[in-house]
Design a protein around this motif. Structure first.
Motif, PDB file in Angstrom:
ATOM      1  N   TYR A  82      11.219   2.397   5.302  1.00  0.00           N
ATOM      2  CA  TYR A  82      10.185   2.542   4.655  1.00  0.00           C
ATOM      3  C   TYR A  82      10.063   3.428   3.190  1.00  0.00           C
ATOM      4  O   TYR A  82      10.482   4.327   3.057  1.00  0.00           O
ATOM      5  N   ASN A  83       9.810   2.572   2.049  1.00  0.00           N
ATOM      6  CA  ASN A  83       9.674   3.169   0.809  1.00  0.00           C
ATOM      7  C   ASN A  83      10.859   3.746   0.083  1.00  0.00           C
ATOM      8  O   ASN A  83      11.019   4.396  -0.708  1.00  0.00           O
TER       9      ASN A  83
ATOM     10  N   THR B 119      12.390  -6.542   8.944  1.00  0.00           N
ATOM     11  CA  THR B 119      11.953  -5.929   7.871  1.00  0.00           C
ATOM     12  C   THR B 119      13.000  -6.555   6.803  1.00  0.00           C
ATOM     13  O   THR B 119      13.784  -7.101   7.174  1.00  0.00           O
TER      14      THR B 119
ATOM     15  N   THR C   3       6.413   2.515  11.450  1.00  0.00           N
ATOM     16  CA  THR C   3       6.822   1.978  10.123  1.00  0.00           C
ATOM     17  C   THR C   3       8.649   1.881  10.209  1.00  0.00           C
ATOM     18  O   THR C   3       9.143   2.506  11.005  1.00  0.00           O
TER      19      THR C   3
ATOM     20  N   PRO D 271       7.841  -4.232   0.460  1.00  0.00           N
ATOM     21  CA  PRO D 271       6.470  -3.837   1.135  1.00  0.00           C
ATOM     22  C   PRO D 271       6.353  -4.770   2.142  1.00  0.00           C
ATOM     23  O   PRO D 271       6.680  -6.022   2.467  1.00  0.00           O
ATOM     24  N   TRP D 272       5.857  -4.401   3.380  1.00  0.00           N
ATOM     25  CA  TRP D 272       5.860  -5.055   4.754  1.00  0.00           C
ATOM     26  C   TRP D 272       5.154  -6.530   4.569  1.00  0.00           C
ATOM     27  O   TRP D 272       4.092  -6.717   3.789  1.00  0.00           O
TER      28      TRP D 272
END
Lengths: 202, 98
Positions: A25-26, A126, A21, A40-41
């Motif tokens: 992430y988040n 990302t 991740t 989100p991915w």
């Protein structure tokens, strides 16, 4: 802040923990009316080929149902797919992560007789989103691009840098930008933008 | 700060680019016949002019394409940029010396 679950990649040595991740992430950070968040991915497919070959352009359109952007610093999109111009023979497709395999297979079979390259780069980059009245000011902290609203307009996209990191900047509207960056630079960009957020808020 | 025109992306800040030295150096075709000195000239020796210089640049943080720039090494004035394979623009040397 670090609530991600490191996962062990299958086939690797038991002691070699590979994080699957992104570092951000988040994560979400809000200061005043400005928000920084990791989206989100997103599925990402790098596409290369000759735009002067009409068969190439038509096949792409038939698969992703979006016209290939041939003008520099532009993107075309529909409800499910966004295609960014990266270079005179290079594009990037953003799609839902669960569509990547299907699109890769479809592009591969449709373009099989045409000079091309299709690469899945979903886990290479990302996308962070910065949204708020100070979004442009925040980006100016590290980005040398002319971000004046009359020059870099809504819907424009551009590859540039932020600090020392290469980014793909996409202006969704006057106060919202998507920033695509390599995973390994995410922590750097995140810290840079959070520091800028604190300064703007003061 | 220089503003450099990428032939594909348009005018951008210098910090998006990196310079890779003299342009238009053709690799000799008869490499097996070259003397040590001639081979050394090709590999290592470069012009270092005071004034007009044709250089290779790459848009490293942008489209990652290579192109050529005509730059005055004295004033840092950029006379123009052009794609690989294109003929270098003719520059008025009178203008360069000013």
């Amino acid at each position: 802040m670090n609530d991600q679950q490191p996962q062990v990649a299958s086939g690797s040595r038991a002691d070699a923990v590979i994080k699957t991740t992104s570092p951000a992430y988040n994560r979400k950070r809000t200061e005043g009316d400005n928000t920084l968040v990791e989206l989100p991915w997103i599925g990402k497919i790098n596409l290369r080929g000759n735009p002067e070959d009409s068969r190439f352009v038509e096949k792409i359109k038939s698969v992703i149902e979006v016209e290939l952007p041939l003008e520099s610093n532009t993107q075309h999109h529909n409800n499910s797919v966004t295609v960014y111009w990266l270079g005179p023979d290079e594009w990037l497709i953003h799609c839902k992560i669960d569509r990547v395999q299907e699109l890769m297979a479809e592009l591969g079979s449709q373009l099989s007789s045409i000079h091309h390259a299709v690469t899945d780069v979903s886990d290479y980059y990302t996308v962070l989103q910065i949204q708020g009245p100070n979004a442009t000011t925040l980006l100016r902290k590290g980005c040398p691009l002319d971000l004046h609203p009359e020059v870099f307009k809504s819907s424009h996209c551009s590859q540039t840098r932020f600090g020392h990191a290469s980014i793909l900047l996409h202006k969704l509207d006057s106060s919202t930008f998507n920033i695509q960056i390599r995973w390994s630079y995410t922590e750097y960009l995140w810290d840079y933008l959070v520091t800028a957020l604190d300064a703007v808020d003061r | 700060m220089l503003i450099i025109e990428c032939p594909w992306c348009g005018k951008r800040d210098q910090t998006e680019f990196s310079c890779h030295g003299e342009a238009h150096i053709a690799r000799p075709l008869n490499t097996e016949e070259l003397s040590e000195e001639e081979w050394g000239d090709y590999v290592f020796f470069r012009k270092n002019p005071k004034g007009l210089h044709y250089e290779r640049w790459v848009h490293a943080h942008g489209c990652r394409r290579w192109f050529n720039v005509a730059r005055n090494t004295l004033s840092d004035h950029i006379h123009g940029s052009y794609k690989p394979g294109e003929t270098p623009p003719t520059i008025d040397t009178q203008e360069v010396s000013q």
